[in-house]
Design an enzyme around this catalytic site. Sequence first.
Site, PDB file in Angstrom:
ATOM      1  CB  SER A  14      -0.891   0.021   1.245  1.00  0.00           C
ATOM      2  OG  SER A  14      -1.379   1.336   1.431  1.00  0.00           O
ATOM      3  CG  HIS A  39      -3.891  -1.691  -1.548  1.00  0.00           C
ATOM      4  ND1 HIS A  39      -4.971  -2.492  -1.865  1.00  0.00           N
ATOM      5  CD2 HIS A  39      -4.301  -0.915  -0.522  1.00  0.00           C
ATOM      6  CE1 HIS A  39      -5.984  -2.204  -1.069  1.00  0.00           C
ATOM      7  NE2 HIS A  39      -5.609  -1.240  -0.240  1.00  0.00           N
ATOM      8  CG  MET A  43      -8.528   6.941   2.616  1.00  0.00           C
ATOM      9  SD  MET A  43      -7.785   6.881   4.246  1.00  0.00           S
ATOM     10  CE  MET A  43      -6.854   5.331   4.126  1.00  0.00           C
ATOM     11  CG  HIS A  72      -9.312  -0.057  -0.342  1.00  0.00           C
ATOM     12  ND1 HIS A  72      -8.695  -0.239   0.885  1.00  0.00           N
ATOM     13  CD2 HIS A  72     -10.645  -0.136  -0.104  1.00  0.00           C
ATOM     14  CE1 HIS A  72      -9.615  -0.416   1.817  1.00  0.00           C
ATOM     15  NE2 HIS A  72     -10.808  -0.341   1.243  1.00  0.00           N
ATOM     16  CG  MET A  74     -11.521   3.054   2.081  1.00  0.00           C
ATOM     17  SD  MET A  74      -9.956   3.002   2.982  1.00  0.00           S
ATOM     18  CE  MET A  74      -8.805   3.116   1.616  1.00  0.00           C
ATOM     19  CG  MET A 143     -11.670  -3.059   5.211  1.00  0.00           C
ATOM     20  SD  MET A 143     -10.134  -2.607   4.366  1.00  0.00           S
ATOM     21  CE  MET A 143      -9.289  -1.638   5.626  1.00  0.00           C
ATOM     22  N   GLY A 148      -9.066   4.084   7.292  1.00  0.00           N
ATOM     23  CA  GLY A 148      -8.837   5.506   7.528  1.00  0.00           C
ATOM     24  C   GLY A 148      -7.367   5.855   7.651  1.00  0.00           C
ATOM     25  CG  PHE A 149      -5.862   6.991  10.172  1.00  0.00           C
ATOM     26  CD1 PHE A 149      -5.430   8.257   9.794  1.00  0.00           C
ATOM     27  CD2 PHE A 149      -7.118   6.851  10.755  1.00  0.00           C
ATOM     28  CE1 PHE A 149      -6.231   9.372  10.017  1.00  0.00           C
ATOM     29  CE2 PHE A 149      -7.926   7.965  10.973  1.00  0.00           C
ATOM     30  CZ  PHE A 149      -7.480   9.231  10.609  1.00  0.00           C
ATOM     31  N   GLY A 150      -3.089   4.216   7.924  1.00  0.00           N
ATOM     32  CA  GLY A 150      -2.123   3.129   7.952  1.00  0.00           C
ATOM     33  C   GLY A 150      -1.621   2.950   9.380  1.00  0.00           C
ATOM     34  N   GLY A 151      -0.930   1.846   9.620  1.00  0.00           N
ATOM     35  CA  GLY A 151      -0.242   1.648  10.892  1.00  0.00           C
ATOM     36  C   GLY A 151      -1.113   1.279  12.079  1.00  0.00           C
ATOM     37  CG  ASP A 181      -6.143  -2.855   3.337  1.00  0.00           C
ATOM     38  OD1 ASP A 181      -5.145  -2.512   3.992  1.00  0.00           O
ATOM     39  OD2 ASP A 181      -6.716  -2.120   2.516  1.00  0.00           O
ATOM     40  N   GLY A 182      -4.882  -4.224   6.523  1.00  0.00           N
ATOM     41  CA  GLY A 182      -4.865  -3.555   7.829  1.00  0.00           C
ATOM     42  C   GLY A 182      -4.077  -4.335   8.865  1.00  0.00           C
ATOM     43  N   GLY A 183      -2.919  -3.780   9.274  1.00  0.00           N
ATOM     44  CA  GLY A 183      -2.132  -4.416  10.330  1.00  0.00           C
ATOM     45  C   GLY A 183      -1.458  -5.708   9.898  1.00  0.00           C
ATOM     46  N   GLY A 203       1.087  -1.820   4.247  1.00  0.00           N
ATOM     47  CA  GLY A 203       1.613  -0.474   4.072  1.00  0.00           C
ATOM     48  C   GLY A 203       2.831  -0.266   4.948  1.00  0.00           C
ATOM     49  CB  SER A 204       3.214   0.650   8.525  1.00  0.00           C
ATOM     50  OG  SER A 204       2.282  -0.274   8.996  1.00  0.00           O
TER      51      SER A 204
HETATM   52  C1  DX5 Z   1      -6.469   1.393   5.785  1.00  0.00           C
HETATM   53  C2  DX5 Z   1      -5.967   1.219   4.364  1.00  0.00           C
HETATM   54  C3  DX5 Z   1      -4.812   0.283   4.289  1.00  0.00           C
HETATM   55  C4  DX5 Z   1      -3.597   0.753   4.986  1.00  0.00           C
HETATM   56  C5  DX5 Z   1      -2.796  -0.431   5.420  1.00  0.00           C
HETATM   57  O1  DX5 Z   1      -7.490   2.285   5.833  1.00  0.00           O
HETATM   58  O2  DX5 Z   1      -6.987   0.696   3.544  1.00  0.00           O
HETATM   59  O3  DX5 Z   1      -4.523  -0.159   2.974  1.00  0.00           O
HETATM   60  O4  DX5 Z   1      -2.804   1.609   4.236  1.00  0.00           O
HETATM   61  O5  DX5 Z   1      -1.779   0.023   6.204  1.00  0.00           O
HETATM   62  P1  DX5 Z   1      -1.030  -0.887   7.256  1.00  0.00           P
HETATM   63  O6  DX5 Z   1      -0.502  -2.062   6.487  1.00  0.00           O
HETATM   64  O7  DX5 Z   1       0.007   0.011   7.771  1.00  0.00           O
HETATM   65  O8  DX5 Z   1      -2.050  -1.313   8.287  1.00  0.00           O
HETATM   66 ZN    ZN Z   2      -6.529  -0.379   1.499  1.00  0.00          ZN
END
Ligand code: DX5
Ligand code: ZN
Length: 232
Positions: A14, A39, A43, A72, A74, A143, A148-151, A181-183, A203-204
């Site tokens: 991501s 990805h 948002m 993706h 959102m 999900m 909403g946010f990475g990390g 997707d997420g964590g 992502g992170s």
């Molecule tokens: C969350 C996003 C994810 C996010 C994943 O709202 O849809 O794609 O960037 O980030 P990590 O891998 O850091 O949880």
């Molecule tokens: Zn995503």
Amino acid sequence: MFHVKQDYIKIAPSILSADFTRLGEQVREAEKAGADYIHVDVMDGHYVPNITLGPLVTAAVRRSTTLTVDVHLMVEQPERYISAFAEAGADIITIHQEIAPHLHRQVAAIRDAGARAGVAINPGTPLATIEEVLPLLDLVLIMSVNPGFGGQSFIPSSTRKVRRLREMLDERGLHAEIEIDGGISPQTAAEVVAAGVRVLVAGSAIYGHGSVAENIRALRDAAKRGLAAGGA
Ligand code: DX5
Ligand code: ZN
């Protein structure tokens, strides 16, 4: 048609956690390291509290890679933006069940625009809400955080949800890819792969620290452990 077991796990970095001052380079690093999808998290500040990027950046990603561009969305009223993202070069467009009350129509609009169609569901949304459209989908995005946010931290009940979705698809002989997707990190990837995930978004864990290539390698190793533990 019988169910073909897939034993290849796709990795979808991501770019939300990438260094935007050198986005093209970061995309190419991921491609060189064997990523499968790029990805793109879109948002709108309405459906989710954050504002990120749109068709222009998607088009720049498209120009940087030959990999599958996985968008993706959102955003509220996603139907207003489907053609713009398809024209920007999206190969897959995923919309959220929670903001798409006419899923058949919206999935058809994605196909008509020439992209593969995905539907995402949030951690609190039951699988039953997408049961009727499963035969129409190329991809289901589970999900494992609230978007909403990475990390953010992985929500553990997501693994059970993946397992139930895998069963629903297998029982019906369907082939939609399960993406999560997420964590997702080397610590969480193995269990979701064992449960049936075939596309890992991260992502992170890929862009947040150290080397992109090493981080992708660590995710692949975790995915292999997951397959050995029961996902194959
Ligand atoms: C969350 C996003 C994810 C996010 C994943 O709202 O849809 O794609 O960037 O980030 P990590 O891998 O850091 O949880
Ligand atoms: Zn995503």
